[in-house]
Design a protein around this motif. Sequence first.
Motif, PDB file in Angstrom:
ATOM      1  N   VAL A  27       0.835  -1.204   0.000  1.00 53.24           N
ATOM      2  CA  VAL A  27       0.000   0.000   0.000  1.00 53.24           C
ATOM      3  C   VAL A  27       0.871   1.256   0.000  1.00 53.24           C
ATOM      4  O   VAL A  27       0.572   2.235  -0.685  1.00 53.24           O
ATOM      5  N   ASP A  28       1.973   1.240   0.749  1.00 55.71           N
ATOM      6  CA  ASP A  28       2.883   2.385   0.766  1.00 55.71           C
ATOM      7  C   ASP A  28       3.542   2.592  -0.600  1.00 55.71           C
ATOM      8  O   ASP A  28       3.827   3.726  -0.991  1.00 55.71           O
ATOM      9  N   ASP A  29       3.775   1.494  -1.312  1.00 53.05           N
ATOM     10  CA  ASP A  29       4.453   1.572  -2.604  1.00 53.05           C
ATOM     11  C   ASP A  29       3.473   1.886  -3.733  1.00 53.05           C
ATOM     12  O   ASP A  29       3.578   2.926  -4.402  1.00 53.05           O
ATOM     13  N   LEU A  56      -8.840   0.571   0.221  1.00 56.05           N
ATOM     14  CA  LEU A  56     -10.252   0.622  -0.174  1.00 56.05           C
ATOM     15  C   LEU A  56     -10.473   1.641  -1.287  1.00 56.05           C
ATOM     16  O   LEU A  56     -11.260   1.418  -2.212  1.00 56.05           O
ATOM     17  N   GLN A  57      -9.776   2.753  -1.209  1.00 59.16           N
ATOM     18  CA  GLN A  57      -9.908   3.780  -2.239  1.00 59.16           C
ATOM     19  C   GLN A  57      -9.288   3.337  -3.560  1.00 59.16           C
ATOM     20  O   GLN A  57      -9.829   3.613  -4.635  1.00 59.16           O
ATOM     21  N   LEU A  59      -8.791   0.182  -4.552  1.00 63.66           N
ATOM     22  CA  LEU A  59      -9.290  -1.106  -5.042  1.00 63.66           C
ATOM     23  C   LEU A  59     -10.805  -1.181  -4.868  1.00 63.66           C
ATOM     24  O   LEU A  59     -11.324  -1.969  -4.065  1.00 63.66           O
ATOM     25  N   PRO A  60     -11.558  -0.374  -5.620  1.00 66.18           N
ATOM     26  CA  PRO A  60     -13.013  -0.331  -5.436  1.00 66.18           C
ATOM     27  C   PRO A  60     -13.720  -1.641  -5.776  1.00 66.18           C
ATOM     28  O   PRO A  60     -14.839  -1.885  -5.304  1.00 66.18           O
ATOM     29  N   ASP A  61     -13.092  -2.499  -6.578  1.00 67.01           N
ATOM     30  CA  ASP A  61     -13.728  -3.756  -6.989  1.00 67.01           C
ATOM     31  C   ASP A  61     -13.231  -4.960  -6.201  1.00 67.01           C
ATOM     32  O   ASP A  61     -13.537  -6.102  -6.549  1.00 67.01           O
ATOM     33  N   THR A  62     -12.451  -4.714  -5.166  1.00 64.62           N
ATOM     34  CA  THR A  62     -11.864  -5.809  -4.380  1.00 64.62           C
ATOM     35  C   THR A  62     -12.499  -5.872  -2.996  1.00 64.62           C
ATOM     36  O   THR A  62     -12.598  -4.853  -2.305  1.00 64.62           O
ATOM     37  N   ILE A  82     -14.377  -6.015   5.311  1.00 63.40           N
ATOM     38  CA  ILE A  82     -14.295  -4.594   5.646  1.00 63.40           C
ATOM     39  C   ILE A  82     -15.170  -3.783   4.699  1.00 63.40           C
ATOM     40  O   ILE A  82     -15.015  -3.876   3.478  1.00 63.40           O
ATOM     41  N   PRO A  83     -16.098  -2.998   5.232  1.00 63.86           N
ATOM     42  CA  PRO A  83     -16.990  -2.219   4.357  1.00 63.86           C
ATOM     43  C   PRO A  83     -16.241  -1.121   3.619  1.00 63.86           C
ATOM     44  O   PRO A  83     -15.248  -0.579   4.117  1.00 63.86           O
TER      45      PRO A  83
END
Length: 226
Positions: A27-29, A56-57, A59-62, A82-83
């Motif tokens: 995520v950091d990368d 979450l931002q 990867l909207p489809d994951t 996670i919602p």
Amino acid sequence: AASIAKMITEHGVNGAWLTAALFNAIVDDAPSSLRGLRQLLIGGEALSPSHVRRALQALPDTEIINGYGPTECTTFATTYSIPKSLSPDATSIPIGRPIADTQAHVLGPDLAPVPVGHEGELYVAGRGVARGYLGRPELDAERFVTLPELPGVRMYRTGDLVRRRPDGLLEYVGRADQQVKVRGYRIELGEIEARLSALPGVSSCAVIARPDASGSKRLIAYVVPT
């Protein structure tokens, strides 16, 4: 991150499991490198809400799932999807509810169930619970227990402190002992302190696990010289 993105694309990977430390690093990368996954499970230690929000931002489809469970319970015991609308005020991610054929009991020091909203130790029962430790009967007796109120139910004492919310979700609170997890590895802080105390010139010491800038834990030792 680039190699993971290439693998997902070339092999059509639609599901993956990552330790929390590896997830934070990706995520950091470049969190977008995980695009293409329909389901992403993360765990191994408490999740970083800030990293989860960024994922979450990106990867909207994951579907991102927090998976909790010690090795003695065959990897996963509880999960939490996670919602997408994770509260901006959330300071922790729930570990969710037990998976199929698994039961989660939140018990006090007297091994009695604690009320909803109160802190207690998590005991896991079900088909995923291990038979025990090879050649370690004393450790079996310490970690695998049965209760008269639950005949035939063998439970694993996780050493993790949790509380059950009114909606039934379990929240991780911390450890009942000095064990911590760093990059998915179990570490007994007391063992490290004992080794440090044995060194020449050390009067006393304390070891803690604290998150670094990326949200991953690292060990820090404080030493008082003689």
